[in-house]
Design a protein around this motif. Structure first.
Motif: not given
Lengths: 79, 156
Positions: A49-57, A59-65
């Motif tokens: 689960v940690t691995r899956e959460e890390n991979i999603t976390a 992912l790039p986030v728009p600078p505005d966010t």
């Protein structure tokens, strides 16, 4: 889900190649011994689960966010 | 001075002394062993764990006490040894270790930000060694909702 009661020293098998033995029971903790082919990946559920959460976390986030998130945190914690 | 390409802040200067070593990487990124922590005024109190090897890889973190003031990390003897921390006692957050949660800005069911309190990033501040430590015995969540205040315009 299959439910099975086992005592320390007893084991069960999954298919022809995987055997799981209950080695020790102490309080709420169970120590298991696992015999399986090298090709079978065995990881603790939390690690997967940690691995899956890390991979999603990651992912790039728009600078505005990012800036918006930081502003909202600041108001909450009033640094 | 060497420069690092970052996911969010362009190219930044860094020094060798600011590199943190993650001997095991992080789950899912086992081959990334060198990171720097970044902070920027306009994104406080967020912390960024930027990989040195992969400019695109950057985790968004929050110091765990910002989210959960009573958070207690429980490190077993193997964790303490891996982080080169003194055996036999739990390290103090903020003194011995940095303990931070990985943030997902839209991790919640309604798109609200969440933080992974189950598996914090823990760093030995003196030795600059880090790893992600899964708190299996805890009741913390992988997606703990981050309480947030009403957005304000800082320019006003």
């Amino acid at each position: 889900m299959l439910v099975m009661k086992r005592r320390a020293g007893e084991s069960f098998v999954i298919g022809d190649e995987i055997e799981i033995e209950v080695l020790e029971v102490a309080g709420s903790r169970v120590k298991l011994g696992i015999v399986a082919p090298d090709s079978v990946a065995i990881v603790r559920k939390e690690a997967r689960v940690t691995r899956e959460e890390n991979i999603t976390a990651a992912l790039p986030v728009p600078p505005d966010t990012l800036a918006a998130l930081a502003r909202r945190l600041l108001t909450k914690h009033s640094y | 001075m060497p420069q690092i390409r970052t996911a969010y802040f362009g190219e930044l200067d860094y020094t060798e002394g600011t590199i943190f070593h993650f001997p095991y990487g992080l789950p899912g990124f086992e081959n990334e062993h060198a990171f720097v922590f970044l902070q920027q005024p306009h994104t406080q109190p967020l912390l960024f764990l930027q990989s040195l090897g992969d400019p695109r890889l950057c985790f968004i973190l929050l110091p765990i006490l910002v989210i959960e003031p009573n958070y207690a990390a429980n490190l077993d003897p193997d964790d303490l040894a891996a982080l080169h921390l003194a055996p036999g006692r739990q390290p103090v957050i903020g003194q011995d270790i940095l303990c931070a949660a990985i943030v997902r800005p839209g991790g919640g069911e309604s798109g609200e930000p969440t933080a992974n309190l189950m598996a914090p990033v823990i760093v030995n501040l003196k030795e600059q060694i880090g790893m992600q430590v899964i708190q299996s015995d805890s009741s913390y969540s992988y997606r703990h909702p981050i309480p947030i205040g009403k957005e304000v315009n800082l320019c006003s």
